[in-house]
Design a protein around this motif. Structure first.
Motif, PDB file in Angstrom:
ATOM      1  N   SER B  95      32.739  48.967  46.118  1.00 30.54           N
ATOM      2  CA  SER B  95      34.295  48.288  45.333  1.00 30.54           C
ATOM      3  C   SER B  95      35.132  49.091  46.352  1.00 30.54           C
ATOM      4  O   SER B  95      34.774  50.134  47.196  1.00 30.54           O
ATOM      5  N   GLN B 105      39.655  49.154  41.153  1.00 32.27           N
ATOM      6  CA  GLN B 105      38.711  48.976  41.893  1.00 32.27           C
ATOM      7  C   GLN B 105      38.343  47.549  42.034  1.00 32.27           C
ATOM      8  O   GLN B 105      38.042  47.060  40.913  1.00 32.27           O
ATOM      9  N   PHE B 107      35.395  44.978  42.923  1.00 30.82           N
ATOM     10  CA  PHE B 107      33.816  45.143  43.209  1.00 30.82           C
ATOM     11  C   PHE B 107      33.473  43.934  43.904  1.00 30.82           C
ATOM     12  O   PHE B 107      34.084  42.780  44.088  1.00 30.82           O
TER      13      PHE B 107
END
Lengths: 113, 116
Positions: B95, B105, B107
């Protein structure tokens, strides 16, 4: 020791009904919570998040509720659709305490048409 | 949302060989990249955190000499599994976050490694 727990490995819901996915956490340093949706062999996709200063956050069909005193959060999906069938991960991190993102084991949701 | 890619998506290798997995942020500069590992029916476990231009920070129990992480640019991080063994077979996911915001974040799609 699991800091983020999703005690239901699977859940089946009829299309159109409400899906409720639960998550419990133990680390009081966590102050930001996220839900991710994941299909097999793919990375998680962010769904919705909530900060510890709130108790509810809503985005379309998805609502996350946070009960800090119980260290419990839940994701409500209403109405549930067949395309919602996936594994849902609860995750938590401590922004102010600088703890990393910790995931639960996930709950597999099956929405039956 | 932002796009993060991983390459390869699948890799099968013999025991003892090394495998390199790439993670790229395609439309933003990732100051921080994270590497996770997921075993079947288990949660994603953070392996290491890397900031561009500096050494990675490994989680407890993760061997840094076995899992080499390089974050040489703001758009690329690599994870090399050295001398892979069957127990290293897993799903590896990266991520990326910009501006060091760990709560945001993005991914990658993951890389499935099978070591024979």
């Amino acid at each position: 020791d699991q800091q983020v727990k999703q005690n239901s490995p699977s859940l089946s819901v009829q299309e159109g009904r409400i899906s409720i996915l639960n998550c419990d956490y133990t680390n009081s340093m966590f102050d930001y919570f996220l839900w991710y949706k994941k299909y097999p062999a793919e990375g998680p996709t962010f769904l919705i998040s909530i900060s510890s200063i709130k108790d509810k956050n809503e985005d379309g069909r998805f609502t996350v509720f946070l009960n800090k005193s119980a260290k419990h959060l839940s994701l409500h999906i209403v109405p549930s659709q067949p395309g919602d069938s996936a594994v849902y991960f609860c995750a938590a991190l401590g922004v102010s305490g600088n703890t990393p993102l910790v995931f639960g084991k996930g709950t597999r949701l099956s929405v039956i048409a | 949302g932002a796009v993060v890619s991983q390459h390869p998506s699948w890799v099968i290798c013999k025991s003892g060989t090394s495998v390199k997995i790439e993670c790229r942020s395609l439309d933003f500069q990732a100051t921080t990249m994270f590497w996770y590992r997921q075993f079947p029916k288990q949660s994603l476990m953070l392996m290491a955190t890397s900031n561009e231009g500096s050494k990675a920070t490994y989680e407890q129990g993760v061997e840094k000499d076995k899992f080499l992480i390089n974050h040489a640019s703001l758009t690329l991080s690599t994870l090399t599994v050295t001398s892979a063994h069957p127990e290293d077979s897993s799903f590896y996911i990266c991520s990326a976050s910009g501006q060091g915001a760990r709560e945001t974040q993005y991914f990658g799609p993951g890389t499935r490694l099978l070591v024979l």
